[in-house]
Design an enzyme around this catalytic site. Sequence first.
Site, mmCIF file in Angstrom:
data_model
loop_
_atom_site.group_PDB
_atom_site.id
_atom_site.type_symbol
_atom_site.label_atom_id
_atom_site.label_comp_id
_atom_site.label_asym_id
_atom_site.label_seq_id
_atom_site.Cartn_x
_atom_site.Cartn_y
_atom_site.Cartn_z
ATOM 1 N N GLY A 131 0.598 -0.494 0.201
ATOM 2 C CA GLY A 131 0.107 -0.295 -0.150
ATOM 3 C C GLY A 131 0.737 1.317 0.401
ATOM 4 N N CYS A 132 0.379 2.381 -0.329
ATOM 5 C CA CYS A 132 1.075 3.668 -0.778
ATOM 6 C C CYS A 132 1.002 4.034 0.742
ATOM 7 C CB CYS A 132 0.242 4.725 -1.363
ATOM 8 S SG CYS A 132 -1.435 5.107 -0.719
#
Length: 322
Positions: A131-132
Site C-alpha cells: 500500500g502507498c
Amino acid sequence: MNSIKVGIIGGAGYTGGELLRILIHHRFAEVVFVNSQSQAGKPVSSTHTDLLGDTDLLFSESLAFDTVDVIFLCSGHGQSAKFLAENDVPSNMKIIDLSTDFRNETEGFVYGLPELNRHKIRQATKIANPGCFATSIQLALLPLAANGLIKDEVHVSAVTGSTGAGQSLSASTHFSWRNNNASIYKAFTHQHLAEIGQSLSQLQSGFDKEINFIPYRGNFTRGIMANVYLNFEGTLAEAKEIFESYYSEHPFCHISESPIDLKQVVNTNKCLIQLQKEGSKLLITSIIDNLVKGASGQAVQNMNLAFGLDETEGLKLKSVGF
C-alpha cells in the site's frame, strides 16, 4: 533480451493509467492488452488523455493469457481475489497485484517491498504490491527495525493527495470539498497497519509495539508525506549512519541533509527521507509519490526484479520541480 509481454487488468483507473505511462516507455516491456469492462473497445487515450499520441492501444474485454508473461491486477480492493478465483490463469504466469487482497502473503504471494524482500521478489511468481501509506511508513522504519531499535510505541502523522482515494467519486474527493480543506480519516485503524506490523516483525523478531497512525486527506493531487517519530537513544549522526547503511544498495531511497518537500518526489519512484533529533525523539520524514513508488512504479520495480532486470529500468523519471 526479449520484451516482457504485459497484460493489465483494470486499466481505466489511476493505477492502471500510471502503469501504462511507465510501461509504454520501458525498453523491455510491451503492453499486449489493457482489460477494462467499462471502457472495452475505446482507445486507452480516451480515458488517459495525456497518452494521446503515445499509444494506439484499445481497452479490451478479452483476457489473452497465452500472449503475455505477466499480468498486473489494478482493480479495486477485493476484486483481485475474485478475478483469480473466476479465471484460469496459467500457473507459470507472473502476477503482480496492486490491491490489498494478498499483502498478508497468502495464496503463494510474496510481499513486494523491494527494500525488504528484494531476494524473494527475484524468485517470485506472485507478488503483492504494498500500500502507498504502508510504503512510506515502512521505509521510514525498516532501518531501525533491522537493528532492533524500535523499543517503544511509534507515532505517525501522514498526509496523502486525492489520487490515493482512487478514481471513483466520493464526497471527500470532489474539488469543492477537497480544495482549501483538510481532514482526518481512519485514525488508529487504517488498513495498512497490518502490513506495516508484518514487515517490522520480519526484521525485528518479537516486534509488538503500538503504531499510532493518523492519516490526513490533503488538498493536493498526489504525494505522501509521513512524519514518524519515536524514542531513540542514539545521536542524530548515529541515526543517519544506520539509514545510509541500510539503503546503500537500494537505488530509490535517499537520505536528505535538508528539509524535504513533496515536489521533489512527485512523478518519480523515489523515497526521500530526512532525520531530525530533538531530545529523546527521532523524527523521520518520508516522502513518496503515492501513484509511483506507492503503487505503479513499485509494481514495475517488482516486475524488473522478477524478470532479472536492473530494478531501475523504466523508472528514471523526472520530478515536477515546479
